[in-house]
Design an enzyme around this catalytic site. Sequence first.
Site, short mmCIF file in Angstrom:
data_model
loop_
_atom_site.label_atom_id
_atom_site.label_comp_id
_atom_site.label_asym_id
_atom_site.label_seq_id
_atom_site.Cartn_x
_atom_site.Cartn_y
_atom_site.Cartn_z
N THR A 221 0.84 -1.20 0.00
CA THR A 221 0.00 0.00 0.00
C THR A 221 0.88 1.25 0.00
OG1 THR A 221 -1.70 -1.21 1.19
CG2 THR A 221 -1.87 1.20 1.23
N CYS B 180 27.64 4.83 7.82
CA CYS B 180 27.47 3.38 7.80
C CYS B 180 28.73 2.67 8.26
CB CYS B 180 27.13 2.92 6.39
SG CYS B 180 25.95 3.99 5.59
#
Length: 404
Positions: A253, A341
């Site tokens: 959705t 990261c």
Amino acid sequence: MYENSGFSNNKTEKVKKDYIYFDHAATTPVLSEVVARINECFTKFYGNASEPHLPGRNAREILENSRTSVAEILGAGSSEITFTSGGTESNNLALFGIAEAYSKKGNHIITSEIEHPAVLMPLKALSKRGFKITYLPVDCNGQVDPDDVKKALRAGTILVSVMHANNIVGTVQPISEIGKILKEKGVIFHTDAVQTFCNIWTDVNDLGVDLLSISGHKIYGPKGVGALYVRKGTRFVPYIYGGGQEKGRRSGTENIPGIAGLAKAAEIGFATLEEKIKRLSEMRDYLKNRILESIPGVRLNGHPTERLPGNCNFSFKFIEGEAMVLRLDMAGIAASSGSACSSSSMKPAHTLKAMGLSNEEAFGSLRITLGFENSYEELDYFIDELQTIIRDLRDISPLYKNTV
Ligand SMILES: *Cc1c(COP(=O)(O)O)cnc(C)c1O
């Protein structure tokens, strides 16, 4: 500290007024207009865009208008835009999607040594599935040579992925030149444009790319939303299967508040692009010149001119980037010592190593990435603080003591 930005229409949420934010390559604050748009979608336009009733139709309209906004900025058609959960998913969708769709044609993929982990890691996974990956080197400024791309092409090359601009050193790649070569050879070309979308010009036809990844939170929009441009006629296999949303390319959705927020941020970012490029380049050069003049034992990393408007990356001798970041944080300034990261690991940023920096130079790096809401006043405060911090840290460095 956001008041004197000269961008009165671009107010950001003032989270911590007395804290200076210089880490826009990691993420950006969300524009108040974007927050308002997101709220409006959460409260008024909560419908499921797949449903035919009024709330569903309202949601669908927002979805398609957002798609048109993003497409127009990229010089693309609406049907070529697929919304995703962010830059990471867009890159994964591009790489896995093309690799699988064209695996009968070949198994060779070309990339660069300085890509974001969201490109390097999917490619590593693909190499375990039998794909052959060529990692192109970069020069000392962090640029790929288009000739190297040409030389690396083989009969079985199905895809080339080179980022538009690097997130650590801000170097902009010669994407248009590479694009021309690949178009001639009929090889599919993907670029990670997360750092460049709404920061410099990113027209997909000028760049000559077939796929391009963007993310919401690097452009003053929300986190957890992004998009992938795929040129019409380019086949790709979906990565997430389900209800067939996004024309079956990405099920689930649709995240209407996030997508509308991304589109709003992009519209504002694009409308102010020219003045932003000018202002940020000037601020960047001011910062660069003052640091290089006032602090000994420092070098600028990345290309001297072909770099993102807001990016400065320095290496300071005899100092660790992490130590600088912690001291700057205590002084109320957010900067980065490399890639978020990789900063928890003890590996120096792969980008800096690929550019030929020694371990020491790579460990001693500091990245400052500016946004339009930053001011010269903030830069001056930062430069003063940094001078003190560098002096202090060198005073306690045994390596430095041995040299004086
Ligand atoms: C931030 C970033 C990504 C990841 O985007 P997310 O939306 O955080 O998943 C990918 N590539 C580059 C160059 C980035 O800077």
